[in-house]
Design a protein around this motif. Structure first.
Motif, PDB file in Angstrom:
ATOM      1  N   MET C   1       0.845  -1.193   0.000  1.00  0.00           N
ATOM      2  CA  MET C   1       0.000   0.000   0.000  1.00  0.00           C
ATOM      3  C   MET C   1       0.883   1.246   0.000  1.00  0.00           C
ATOM      4  SD  MET C   1      -3.084   0.870   2.588  1.00  0.00           S
ATOM      5  CE  MET C   1      -4.610   0.759   1.680  1.00  0.00           C
ATOM      6  N   ILE C   2       0.560   2.148  -0.912  1.00  0.00           N
ATOM      7  CA  ILE C   2       1.374   3.338  -1.118  1.00  0.00           C
ATOM      8  C   ILE C   2       0.540   4.569  -0.785  1.00  0.00           C
ATOM      9  CG2 ILE C   2       2.683   4.657  -2.842  1.00  0.00           C
ATOM     10  CD1 ILE C   2       3.811   1.902  -2.635  1.00  0.00           C
ATOM     11  N   PHE C   3       1.078   5.418   0.058  1.00  0.00           N
ATOM     12  CA  PHE C   3       0.436   6.717   0.298  1.00  0.00           C
ATOM     13  C   PHE C   3       1.205   7.785  -0.474  1.00  0.00           C
ATOM     14  CE2 PHE C   3      -2.605   6.711   3.962  1.00  0.00           C
ATOM     15  CZ  PHE C   3      -2.718   5.330   4.083  1.00  0.00           C
ATOM     16  N   VAL C   4       0.547   8.436  -1.385  1.00  0.00           N
ATOM     17  CA  VAL C   4       1.187   9.549  -2.083  1.00  0.00           C
ATOM     18  C   VAL C   4       0.859  10.811  -1.300  1.00  0.00           C
ATOM     19  CG1 VAL C   4       1.379  10.786  -4.262  1.00  0.00           C
ATOM     20  CG2 VAL C   4       0.840   8.335  -4.267  1.00  0.00           C
ATOM     21  N   LEU C   5       1.911  11.560  -0.959  1.00  0.00           N
ATOM     22  CA  LEU C   5       1.710  12.727  -0.090  1.00  0.00           C
ATOM     23  C   LEU C   5       1.477  13.991  -0.903  1.00  0.00           C
ATOM     24  CD1 LEU C   5       4.502  11.870   2.501  1.00  0.00           C
ATOM     25  CD2 LEU C   5       2.084  11.204   2.496  1.00  0.00           C
ATOM     26  N   ARG C   6       0.765  14.898  -0.328  1.00  0.00           N
ATOM     27  CA  ARG C   6       0.529  16.181  -0.989  1.00  0.00           C
ATOM     28  C   ARG C   6       1.832  16.950  -1.093  1.00  0.00           C
ATOM     29  NH1 ARG C   6      -4.923  18.114  -0.954  1.00  0.00           N
ATOM     30  NH2 ARG C   6      -4.000  20.188  -1.156  1.00  0.00           N
ATOM     31  N   ALA C   7       2.049  17.604  -2.217  1.00  0.00           N
ATOM     32  CA  ALA C   7       3.284  18.374  -2.416  1.00  0.00           C
ATOM     33  C   ALA C   7       3.380  19.485  -1.379  1.00  0.00           C
ATOM     34  CB  ALA C   7       3.317  18.957  -3.833  1.00  0.00           C
ATOM     35  N   ASP C   8       2.233  20.007  -0.969  1.00  0.00           N
ATOM     36  CA  ASP C   8       2.221  21.126  -0.035  1.00  0.00           C
ATOM     37  C   ASP C   8       1.925  20.680   1.403  1.00  0.00           C
ATOM     38  OD1 ASP C   8      -0.373  20.337  -0.406  1.00  0.00           O
ATOM     39  OD2 ASP C   8      -1.161  22.338  -0.845  1.00  0.00           O
ATOM     40  N   ALA C   9       2.140  19.396   1.687  1.00  0.00           N
ATOM     41  CA  ALA C   9       1.849  18.906   3.038  1.00  0.00           C
ATOM     42  C   ALA C   9       2.794  19.552   4.048  1.00  0.00           C
ATOM     43  CB  ALA C   9       1.998  17.387   3.083  1.00  0.00           C
ATOM     44  N   MET C  10       2.247  19.951   5.174  1.00  0.00           N
ATOM     45  CA  MET C  10       3.079  20.522   6.228  1.00  0.00           C
ATOM     46  C   MET C  10       3.793  19.397   6.967  1.00  0.00           C
ATOM     47  SD  MET C  10       0.925  23.674   7.794  1.00  0.00           S
ATOM     48  CE  MET C  10      -0.435  22.629   8.272  1.00  0.00           C
ATOM     49  N   GLU C  11       4.984  19.720   7.461  1.00  0.00           N
ATOM     50  CA  GLU C  11       5.788  18.713   8.143  1.00  0.00           C
ATOM     51  C   GLU C  11       5.023  18.119   9.321  1.00  0.00           C
ATOM     52  OE1 GLU C  11       8.457  17.334   7.134  1.00  0.00           O
ATOM     53  OE2 GLU C  11       8.768  16.093   8.921  1.00  0.00           O
ATOM     54  N   GLN C  15       4.223  14.209   9.967  1.00  0.00           N
ATOM     55  CA  GLN C  15       4.575  13.473  11.184  1.00  0.00           C
ATOM     56  C   GLN C  15       3.340  12.788  11.761  1.00  0.00           C
ATOM     57  OE1 GLN C  15       7.563  12.948  12.071  1.00  0.00           O
ATOM     58  NE2 GLN C  15       8.421  14.392  10.572  1.00  0.00           N
ATOM     59  N   ASP C  16       2.256  13.512  11.769  1.00  0.00           N
ATOM     60  CA  ASP C  16       1.007  12.974  12.305  1.00  0.00           C
ATOM     61  C   ASP C  16       0.581  11.726  11.527  1.00  0.00           C
ATOM     62  OD1 ASP C  16      -1.617  13.384  13.916  1.00  0.00           O
ATOM     63  OD2 ASP C  16      -2.301  13.268  11.827  1.00  0.00           O
ATOM     64  N   LEU C  17       0.704  11.804  10.215  1.00  0.00           N
ATOM     65  CA  LEU C  17       0.298  10.668   9.382  1.00  0.00           C
ATOM     66  C   LEU C  17       1.168   9.444   9.671  1.00  0.00           C
ATOM     67  CD1 LEU C  17      -1.402   9.491   7.039  1.00  0.00           C
ATOM     68  CD2 LEU C  17       0.347  10.359   5.473  1.00  0.00           C
ATOM     69  N   ARG C  18       2.491   9.667   9.707  1.00  0.00           N
ATOM     70  CA  ARG C  18       3.397   8.550   9.993  1.00  0.00           C
ATOM     71  C   ARG C  18       3.069   7.926  11.345  1.00  0.00           C
ATOM     72  NH1 ARG C  18       9.112   8.369   7.280  1.00  0.00           N
ATOM     73  NH2 ARG C  18       9.091   6.485   8.582  1.00  0.00           N
ATOM     74  N   ALA C  19       2.810   8.799  12.313  1.00  0.00           N
ATOM     75  CA  ALA C  19       2.507   8.293  13.657  1.00  0.00           C
ATOM     76  C   ALA C  19       1.239   7.436  13.646  1.00  0.00           C
ATOM     77  CB  ALA C  19       2.364   9.466  14.629  1.00  0.00           C
ATOM     78  N   ARG C  20       0.240   7.904  12.916  1.00  0.00           N
ATOM     79  CA  ARG C  20      -0.995   7.134  12.852  1.00  0.00           C
ATOM     80  C   ARG C  20      -0.760   5.764  12.210  1.00  0.00           C
ATOM     81  NH1 ARG C  20      -6.056  10.354  13.018  1.00  0.00           N
ATOM     82  NH2 ARG C  20      -5.460  12.520  13.346  1.00  0.00           N
ATOM     83  N   LEU C  21       0.000   5.764  11.108  1.00  0.00           N
ATOM     84  CA  LEU C  21       0.231   4.511  10.397  1.00  0.00           C
ATOM     85  C   LEU C  21       1.058   3.552  11.245  1.00  0.00           C
ATOM     86  CD1 LEU C  21       0.846   5.943   6.815  1.00  0.00           C
ATOM     87  CD2 LEU C  21      -1.116   4.583   7.581  1.00  0.00           C
ATOM     88  N   VAL C  27       5.081  -0.921   9.226  1.00  0.00           N
ATOM     89  CA  VAL C  27       6.414  -0.377   9.027  1.00  0.00           C
ATOM     90  C   VAL C  27       6.299   0.577   7.845  1.00  0.00           C
ATOM     91  CG1 VAL C  27       8.801  -0.900   8.421  1.00  0.00           C
ATOM     92  CG2 VAL C  27       7.486  -2.454   9.919  1.00  0.00           C
ATOM     93  N   VAL C  28       6.749   1.792   8.042  1.00  0.00           N
ATOM     94  CA  VAL C  28       6.547   2.828   7.038  1.00  0.00           C
ATOM     95  C   VAL C  28       7.884   3.263   6.467  1.00  0.00           C
ATOM     96  CG1 VAL C  28       5.626   5.141   6.625  1.00  0.00           C
ATOM     97  CG2 VAL C  28       4.518   3.631   8.297  1.00  0.00           C
ATOM     98  N   GLU C  29       8.002   3.205   5.149  1.00  0.00           N
ATOM     99  CA  GLU C  29       9.199   3.685   4.459  1.00  0.00           C
ATOM    100  C   GLU C  29       8.832   4.878   3.614  1.00  0.00           C
ATOM    101  OE1 GLU C  29      12.138   0.972   2.305  1.00  0.00           O
ATOM    102  OE2 GLU C  29      10.357  -0.278   2.657  1.00  0.00           O
ATOM    103  N   ALA C  58      -8.822  11.097   4.028  1.00  0.00           N
ATOM    104  CA  ALA C  58      -9.300  12.376   4.570  1.00  0.00           C
ATOM    105  C   ALA C  58      -8.189  13.162   5.264  1.00  0.00           C
ATOM    106  CB  ALA C  58     -10.451  12.118   5.547  1.00  0.00           C
ATOM    107  N   HIS C  59      -7.001  12.576   5.413  1.00  0.00           N
ATOM    108  CA  HIS C  59      -5.902  13.228   6.128  1.00  0.00           C
ATOM    109  C   HIS C  59      -5.304  14.350   5.276  1.00  0.00           C
ATOM    110  CE1 HIS C  59      -2.096  13.757   8.226  1.00  0.00           C
ATOM    111  NE2 HIS C  59      -2.647  13.120   9.243  1.00  0.00           N
ATOM    112  N   PRO C  60      -4.973  15.478   5.899  1.00  0.00           N
ATOM    113  CA  PRO C  60      -4.494  16.621   5.116  1.00  0.00           C
ATOM    114  C   PRO C  60      -3.150  16.407   4.419  1.00  0.00           C
ATOM    115  CG  PRO C  60      -4.419  17.094   7.489  1.00  0.00           C
ATOM    116  CD  PRO C  60      -5.182  15.820   7.325  1.00  0.00           C
ATOM    117  N   ALA C  61      -2.383  15.406   4.817  1.00  0.00           N
ATOM    118  CA  ALA C  61      -1.099  15.166   4.151  1.00  0.00           C
ATOM    119  C   ALA C  61      -1.234  14.235   2.950  1.00  0.00           C
ATOM    120  CB  ALA C  61      -0.093  14.575   5.148  1.00  0.00           C
ATOM    121  N   VAL C  62      -2.413  13.658   2.759  1.00  0.00           N
ATOM    122  CA  VAL C  62      -2.559  12.580   1.769  1.00  0.00           C
ATOM    123  C   VAL C  62      -3.157  13.100   0.465  1.00  0.00           C
ATOM    124  CG1 VAL C  62      -3.687  10.377   1.285  1.00  0.00           C
ATOM    125  CG2 VAL C  62      -2.805  10.860   3.585  1.00  0.00           C
TER     126      VAL C  62
END
Lengths: 347, 347, 347, 347
Positions: C1-11, C15-21, C27-29, C58-62
Motif C-alpha cells: 500500500m502506497i500513500f502519495v503525499l501532498r506536495a504542499d503537506a506541512m511537516e 509526522q502525524d500521518l506517519r505516527a498514525r500509520l 512499518v513505514v518507508e 481524509a488526512h491533510p497530508a494525503v
C-alpha cells in the motif's frame, strides 16, 4: 402525426394551434378520449417539414407530439431482404463474408507498418487500418505522423494489395486522405461534427462512421443520414463502445446495436472490440461475441510489439495472438451462417 | 511519477522496464512494501514526456502508473488568488461582476434579433448570444441563417453596443466569424474537435468553450489546454449539462463543476441553464443555483415569442420572463458576494 | 500500500500521518521522486484493515492512496485453472456444458407454467425460471402471485424434473423460497441490499446474483463477497445489462463483463439477454453473442403467448421461437469449445 | 390513452386488439391520419388498470401506447398552491423556513456524537443526522455501531432536544428504528427495495426517501407512491446525486430535480451535498446552490475531526467550517424568499 393537447389548454390556444397547422397545409382532425384531445394531421410530411412541425412542442396547447415516422430515411431499411452491401472496389462489406480490418492504432514507422501489413495479408485480412491523423485528448500526446503517415499507408496499400482505412479529422483534409484511403474513417469524437460529415458526404469514398461514444442509436443514424443527404450513401457503421459509469473497461461495447441496426438500417455494421473494451485481454472474446451477434466485420488494433506502441498499446493485440485466433473467429462466423474474409469464400 | 509493478512480474521484464526508463533519462529508485515493488522516477517531466511515459502501461511488468501531476498546465490554477479574468474589450468576465449573456437560440430574422437585443440592452445585459451556424442532430432541421445570420449579429452589435457571442463549427469559418463576434463559441458537439480547437487557438478572439455533453472535467480542461497551446489563452468555460440516464430533463446540469473548476483552473466559468435543462420552467431556478455556486456568468436562451422559435423554443425563456427575474438574480449574486454586472459595478 | 503525499503537506501533518500509520502497526518507508514523496507500508493487511486504512484519504497530508490489493478475496480467482463450478444438485454450472435457464417473467397460472415447463423439458433445458415475488417500479402493476406462485413452481419442479430458479426480495422470505427453489435469485434492484445478501449468505441454497443495473464490476464482486463472508460461497453471477443514456434498448448488455469476470473471479457467469435488451427481437442474437463471449449459461424469458403476459411480454420470446434457436445456440457453443445443456454431453 | 397502431398491422390483429380493449370495458374510437391509425380509449382508468393495459405493447398490432396520465397520484401535486409540508412533531419541513439537518456520516462514539449535537443545537440546527446501520459496498468496512448507535442517537435526541434522522435498511428493523428516530431514512441503495418501502409505508414515522443513485425522477416518485399506498404519506424526498460517467466527483448532484419535483409532486425536497459531491471542498458551494434552487432543507455530513472519521471523512465538513457558513446560507435563503429555520421563524 398526432398532437396530444394539454388537458388545461385554453380554447384560444387551441384555435391558434389549429390555425398554425392548417396554415402549414395540414388537414387536421380532432378526437377526444378520456378527457384528453388529440389532433391528427394529414398531408405531405417530408423530413424537413417534420422537423419544423416538431418545434410546436413549445406551443402552450401542446402536451406532446407523437410520430412513428423515422427521422431518417436515406439510410433506413425499406425491406427485410434489402442488400446492405458497401463495396471497397471489389471487396464487399455487408455480404455473407465477414470482413476483417486490422492494423496498428497509429502508423509509427515503415518497419512497424510493413511488418504488420505483410502478416495480415498472409492471414487473409483484407483491410489495413492505421491512423495518420490521431485525435488525442491531451495536446501533449502523440498526434500521429500526419502526411508522412498517410504516405506510408499508401505505400503499404501498393505493396501488399490491401485496402486501407484511416481517419480524417479536418474537413480540409478530406481530399488528401481520399487520395490514399479506400475507406474514410470518421472517429468517435467527430460523429457530431456536421461540417466534416457533410464534407465526406460530398466525396465519393466510402465512409466508416464510428459511433460517438455518447451517441444514441438514432443520433448515429442521423449522422449517417447527414452524410447521405450530400450524395454519398456508401456508409459503414462501426460500433466501438459507449461511455458509461463502468470504469473496469474503457468503454461499454454495445453489441445489441448490431442486430438493432440491421433491423433499422440498410447499412453494414462492423465492430471495434479494441476501443470497445480498452483491454487487450478482452479483444478476442468480444470479437467472437461480435461475430455471433451478426457483425459484418471487425476492426481490430494489432501491433507487432504493443509495448513499443506510441499510443494505446494497452489495448493492442500482439499480431501473433491475433493470427492465432483466426480459426476460432472462422468457426463462430460459420456457426451463424457467415464466413470469414473474402478468401474463405473460395475455399 | 510512480510505477507500481506487477506482483508476478518476471525479473527480465523488470530489467527491461528499468532500462527503458533510464534510457528516457530518468533516475529510477525502487522501493518494496507489502510484497509489492514500486519504481520512483526523478528527472524532468514535461507534459509531452509524461504522455509518452504513460504508454508504458502496456509493459508486462507494470501494474499501474501513478502520478499526481496534472495533465494540463497552461490553464491550471497556480495560486489561490490568481485572477481568472478574460476581457471582451472593456468587459471583464471572471471579476466580481457576474456577466449576463442572453439571446435567441438561433438568429431568425432582423425583427426577432433586434427586438431581443434592444430589450436586453435596456435591462443591462452585456452580451448578446445567437446562433448563425447551428449544429443539428437532424439534417432536416433548421441549420441557421449562416452568413446572413452573422451579418445580422454584426448589425445588432453596432446598433445596441452589445458584445456578441456566436458559435463557429468549421475551422474554415473561424476568420469569418471572428470578424463579427467578440467571443467565439465552441459548441458541446465540437469540444472534442481538435482541429477546430487548434484553429481558434491560433486566433486572437476569446473563446467560450462549452463542455462536451459527455466530457469529463479533465477532458474539458485538456480541450482548453489544446486551445491554449496554440497561443490563445483567453478561454471561458461553459457548463451546459451532461448526458445521463435521466430523461426528465434534456441534460443533467453539473453545477459542482463550477467550484471544482475554480479550484483546478484559472479560467472563468459560466453556466448555460437552457441547454442544461431543456425546459423553460427550470431555467430561472437553475440560473439562481448557478449564481449561488459561484458562476462568473450565465448564458441564457431568450426569445420574444418562444412558440415562433425555429429551434429550441421549448427551452427558451420568454424575454419578458427573463427580465422579470433580474432582481432575484441580483439578490442571489449579492448574497454570495458578487454583483450582476456590468451596470452594477457603477451603482 | 502506497500513500502519495501532498506536495504542499506541512511537516507536522506528515509526522502525524506517519505516527498514525505506525500506531496501526505498519512499518513505514518514505521515498521521494520528482518532488513528491510517497510512503510505503509493510505489515499485515487483511481486508478489514485495508478498508480502515483507506479512510485516511481524509488526512491533510494525503494526496492519494494506491493499492493493487483486491478489495474482495473469497470470490477472487486464485489460479488460472481453478474450477468455477457451482452445483445445483447434480447439475453443474461453470463446467464445459453451458446451462440453459428459461421460463416466464412471472408465474401467472398453472396452465401457463406447465405448458412452458413441459416444452422446456423436452428441449433439454435444465432450469426453469419464473417469478413469484416480482419487484415492480409501479405499485399498481402486477406484483406476482406470491406464495401461490411459489407453490406452482414447486409443483412444476416435481412434475418435470427441472431445477427451479426464482427471486427472493425480502430477507423474511428466504427460508420459504429456499424450500422450493434450487437457486435463489437476487434481482438487479437488490444487489445493493446488504441485509438480504447476508441473509442468503447464511443459507445453503446457491445464489444467482444479478448485477445491479448501476453496479460497477467491483461493486458486484463485493456484493458476492458479502454473501460469501456469511458462509455460502455457491454464487453464480448474472449479467443483465446496465443503465446508460441509450434509450433504444431497455438496458445496455455489457458482455465484456463475462470474460472480465472469468479473469477476476472464480464464480460462473450467466447472461440474461431478455432484461439485457428489453426487446424480443434482440434476445436470440444477444444469446449467441453471450455464448461466444464465454457465458456459462443463459437466463431467458419465454412465454407460450407473450401478448397474454401479465408482465414484460414485450421482451419475452415466444416459446416456439426459443426452441427453434436451439441448434444455432448449440453451434455457437461448440465453436468456442463448449456444449449446450447437460443432454448435449451424452449425444 | 392512445394506441398508435403499426402501419403494417394485419386486419385480424387489429380486430383482436379492439376486442381485447373492449373486453376490458373501454369505449374504443379509431382515427386515421397520414396513413397511420390510432385508437382512443374512453372509460375508467385507475392506475392498476393503466399498468395492466400498458402490457399490450407486446401486441403485434401496437406500435406505441401514449398516455399523459401520471403513473403516480398520491404524491402528485394537484394544485399550484398545495402545501407540501411534512411535520416532524412541531418542526415543519416544506414551509417557508429551510430546515438544516446535519451530523456525522456514522455514529462512532458518545463523545463524537454529543460534541456534534451540542454545537449543532447552539447553531440553531433542528435535525441531527447520523448512521447506526450503514450500508457498505465492502463487507470489510465499518458497518455502523448498530443497536448501540441507535441508543446513542436516542440519548442525544433527549439531551439536546434535536430531531433525529437515521437510516433503516432491513424491514425487520423498522419498528426498532422508529422508536428512536423522528424521521426514517431510506438510503440510496434501498430506493428500489420495495419490501422495505412497504414496511415503512405501514408505519407512522415520516420517511426521508433518498433518490437511488441510478433512479430516474419518475421511478423515485413511484417509490414514494409505493410508500404512500401503504398509508404513510409523510414523505420527504432527498436529492443526493446520481451516478454518471464523471469521476471527478463521487456523484453528479442533480439540482434541477428540486424545482422539477416541486412542480410534479406535493412532497418537500431536501438536498444532500455531501453524498452529492463526495468532496468536502464542494459541500458549501453546493449547499448554496441547493438553497437557491429552492430546496426545503439540507442534509450535511459534518464531523468534529474528519480525519478521525471511521467512514466518509473525505466528504465530511469540519463542524467549525459548517458553522461559519451559516450566515451565507441564510443570505441565499433570504434572497429567494426563504429563511433558514426554525429560529428564523421567530425573528
Amino acid at each position: 402525426m398526432i398532437f396530444v393537447l394539454r388537458a388545461d389548454a385554453m380554447e384560444s390556444d387551441l384555435q391558434d394551434l389549429r390555425a398554425r397547422l392548417e396554415g402549414l397545409g395540414f388537414v387536421v382532425e380532432q378526437m377526444s378520449a378520456m378527457g384528453r384531445s388529440v389532433l391528427g394531421l394529414s398531408g405531405d410530411l417530408d423530413p424537413t417539414r417534420l422537423e419544423s412541425v416538431k418545434q410546436l412542442r413549445a406551443h402552450p396547447a401542446v402536451a406532446d407530439i407523437h410520430t412513428t415516422l423515422r427521422s431518417y430515411r436515406l439510410v433506413a431499411r425499406s425491406s427485410a431482404n434489402e442488400s446492405r452491401s458497401v463495396w471497397l472496389g471489389d471487396l464487399e462489406i455487408g455480404g455473407d463474408a465477414v470482413v476483417m480490418m486490422a492494423g496498428p492504432c497509429s502508423v509509427e514507422s515503415k518497419p512497424q507498418l510493413f511488418a504488420t501489413a505483410e502478416a495480415l495479408q498472409k492471414a487473409g485480412v483484407s483491410v489495413l487500418r492505421g491512423g495518420a491523423f490521431k485525435p488525442s485528448t491531451s495536446p501533449y500526446s502523440f498526434q500521429g505522423l500526419g502526411d508522412a503517415g498517410l504516405e506510408l499507408l499508401g505505400e503499404a496499400r501498393q505493396a501488399f494489395g490491401l485496402k486501407v482505412v484511416t481517419e480524417v479529422m479536418d474537413p480540409r483534409d478530406v481530399e488528401k486522405v481520399s487520395a490514399v484511403a479506400d475507406l474514410l474513417q470518421i472517429g468517435t469524437r467527430n460523429m457530431f461534427n456536421y461540417d466534416l460529415l457533410r464534407e465526406v458526404g460530398r466525396g465519393t469514398r466510402p465512409v466508416l462512421l464510428k459511433r460517438g461514444f455518447s451517441a444514441r442509436i438514432e443520433e448515429w443514424l442521423l449522422a449517417a443520414e447527414t452524410v447521405a443527404t450530400q450524395g454519398n450513401d456508401q456508409i459503414i457503421l462501426c460500433e466501438r463502445g459507449i461511455r458509461t459509469f463502468e470504469t473496469a473497461t474503457r468503454n461499454t461495447l454495445d453489441l445489441a446495436a448490431v442486430p438493432l441496426l440491421h433491423e433499422l438500417s440498410r447499412l453494414p455494421v462492423v465492430v471495434d472490440p479494441s476501443q470497445g473494451t480498452g483491454r487487450r485481454d478482452l479483444v478476442a472474446p468480444m470479437s467472437l461475441a461480435a461475430l455471433a451477434a451478426g457483425a459484418d466485420g471487425l476492426l481490430v488494433e494489432v501491433h507487432p510489439d504493443p509495448v513499443e506502441a506510441l499510443k494505446d498499446g494497452v489495448q493492442s493485440l500482439p499480431l501473433s495472438d491475433f493470427l492465432s485466433w483466426q480459426p476460432t473467429f472462422q468457426r463462430v462466423a460459420r456457426a451463424v451462417g457467415r464466413t470469414l474474409g473474402p478468401e474463405s469464400r473460395v475455399r
